[in-house]
Design an enzyme around this catalytic site. Structure first.
Site, PDB file in Angstrom:
ATOM      1  N   ARG A   1      10.211   5.212   5.718  1.00 37.25           N
ATOM      2  CA  ARG A   1       9.620   4.382   4.651  1.00 37.25           C
ATOM      3  C   ARG A   1      10.371   3.047   4.639  1.00 37.25           C
ATOM      4  NH1 ARG A   1       7.451   6.729  -0.692  1.00 37.25           N
ATOM      5  NH2 ARG A   1       5.962   5.080  -0.205  1.00 37.25           N
TER       6      ARG A   1
ATOM      7  N   LYS B   1       5.490  -0.792  -6.183  1.00 44.13           N
ATOM      8  CA  LYS B   1       4.204  -0.148  -5.898  1.00 44.13           C
ATOM      9  C   LYS B   1       3.039  -1.121  -6.006  1.00 44.13           C
ATOM     10  CE  LYS B   1       3.671   3.071  -4.752  1.00 44.13           C
ATOM     11  NZ  LYS B   1       3.493   3.302  -3.293  1.00 44.13           N
TER      12      LYS B   1
ATOM     13  N   ALA C   1      12.289   5.107  -4.679  1.00 44.61           N
ATOM     14  CA  ALA C   1      13.334   4.522  -3.825  1.00 44.61           C
ATOM     15  C   ALA C   1      14.692   5.238  -3.930  1.00 44.61           C
ATOM     16  CB  ALA C   1      13.466   3.028  -4.145  1.00 44.61           C
TER      17      ALA C   1
ATOM     18  N   ASP D   1      11.381  -1.272  -5.427  1.00 42.31           N
ATOM     19  CA  ASP D   1      11.781  -0.688  -4.133  1.00 42.31           C
ATOM     20  C   ASP D   1      12.741  -1.593  -3.376  1.00 42.31           C
ATOM     21  OD1 ASP D   1       9.123   0.723  -4.798  1.00 42.31           O
ATOM     22  OD2 ASP D   1      10.123   1.926  -3.255  1.00 42.31           O
TER      23      ASP D   1
END
Ligand code: MRU
Length: 361
Positions: free
Chosen positions: A104, A262, A63, A251
């Site tokens: 993302r 994750k 991130a 993140d």
């Protein structure tokens, strides 16, 4: 480079840290993390689309690292712009921000960094010609601040590591995922630097194998003892008493303390609770998103399923099989023991501590 594992020698460093993202010769430079640890290849992004590709394809990942990359990407856009007025340039930057952010969606550091660049552009009251240089300066500042935050996370988190020092981590929240030093790996590296006992169980982290490829490599380079395990060994290791605590990165951490990280992180948190182990999340304030109330609102990135059906480009599942690939999951705040930030350790209830953290940034 030959396919031998690369050694620390010849690895470009930033202070004592491996450089993940940097600006050189009017380009955004990165280490192609898809190729580590067997090949060390520098990627030079010279256009907005090359920066977007690097983020999407995970040449750069983690991130904070993708946030720094996107910040440089906007500096690149400003330098290359043909705009003749400030209004035109601001519009071009806004379009580029939207485009980069979409690469993302789960890691909030990406949109956080591009928003900061846009705010800088809007507030700039120097001459139009000086704006690109100001934006490049801001990208350098974002990178330098991220590195400093990682070191501070190390200082604040080190005392949470129990005396025997057996830490389990997931994915890669190390120097490669940040401007350097890492988030989850920061307390570990600090403990090691202080000569305290520390041994890391590294989840391989299917399907992209960030643990096996990146975390194992980083810890090895830093001289930190580690044991690589497959993801499905974690529960057994806990049951056997071989884990003292879990530290992972994030993140996105939302207002109530729910954590996106994750895929596989949630399972670890459930296992940690079942075994009475502390479950820590390490992240800088740039990962905290108070605009979302709970983890249910977080957009989870779905990645191509060939990352699941293939390993290293080689098919492992039957042709035509249906696979799923949510790249992240959400750990409810009730399963999180504490959040380690650059300003200190936040304990439950998280809402107040997270709000204070953001107020002070
Ligand atoms: O898909 P990735 O490799 O970008 O995912 C990375 C993670 O999940 C990390 O734990 C997170 O970004 C924190 S990095 C300091």
């Amino acid at each position: 480079m030959a396919s031998d594992m690369i050694s620390a020698e010849g690895v470009p460093a930033f202070g004592n840290d491996v450089r993940t993202v940097w600006w050189e010769d009017s380009s955004v430079c990165l280490i192609d993390q898809r190729l580590l640890p067997t090949e060390w290849v520098t990627v030079r992004c010279q256009t907005r689309d090359e920066v977007a590709f690097a983020i999407k394809s995970m040449q750069v990942r983690g991130a904070p690292a993708i946030g720094c990359t996107a910040a440089y990407g906007l500096a690149l856009v400003a330098r290359q712009s043909q705009a003749t007025t400030a209004a035109e340039l601001l519009a071009e930057l806004a379009t580029a921000k939207t485009f980069l952010d979409s690469q993302r969606p789960t890691a909030v550091n990406l949109a956080w960094a591009t928003a900061r660049m846009l705010t800088t552009a809007h507030r700039f009251n120097g001459s139009f010609d000086a704006l690109p240089a100001r934006l490049l300066d801001e990208a350098h500042t974002i990178l330098a601040e991220d590195l400093a935050m990682c070191h501070a996370i190390g200082e604040h988190g080190v005392n949470l590591i129990p005396p025997r020092g057996r830490v389990l981590t997931h994915c890669n929240a190390g120097g490669l995922a940040t401007a350097g030093y890492g988030t989850a790996l920061a307390p570990i590296r600090t403990a090691h630097r202080l000569g305290r006992p520390v041994h890391v169980l590294v989840d391989e982290t299917r399907p992209f194998l960030q643990g096996a490829r990146l975390t194992a490599w980083e810890l090895q380079q830093a001289g930190v003892p580690l044991t690589l395990i497959t993801d499905n060994m974690a529960g057994f290791m806990m049951r056997r008493g071989e884990v003292d605590c879990i530290i992972v990165g994030a993140d996105r951490i939302v207002a109530n303390g729910d954590v996106a990280n994750k895929i596989g992180t949630y399972s670890l948190a459930v296992l940690a609770q079942a075994h009475g182990l502390p479950f820590y999340v390490a992240a800088p304030s740039s990962t905290v998103d108070l605009a979302l109330a709970t983890g249910d609102e977080i957009v989870i990135e779905e990645r191509a399923t060939d990352e699941v059906t293939h390993i290293g480009g080689r098919r492992i599942a039957p042709e035509g099989v249906v696979a799923a690939h949510p790249a992240f999951d959400v750990t409810p705040h009730q399963l999180v023991t504490a959040i380690i930030t650059e300003q200190g350790v936040i304990y439950p209830p998280f809402a107040e501590g997270l709000a204070r953290l953001k107020r002070n940034t």
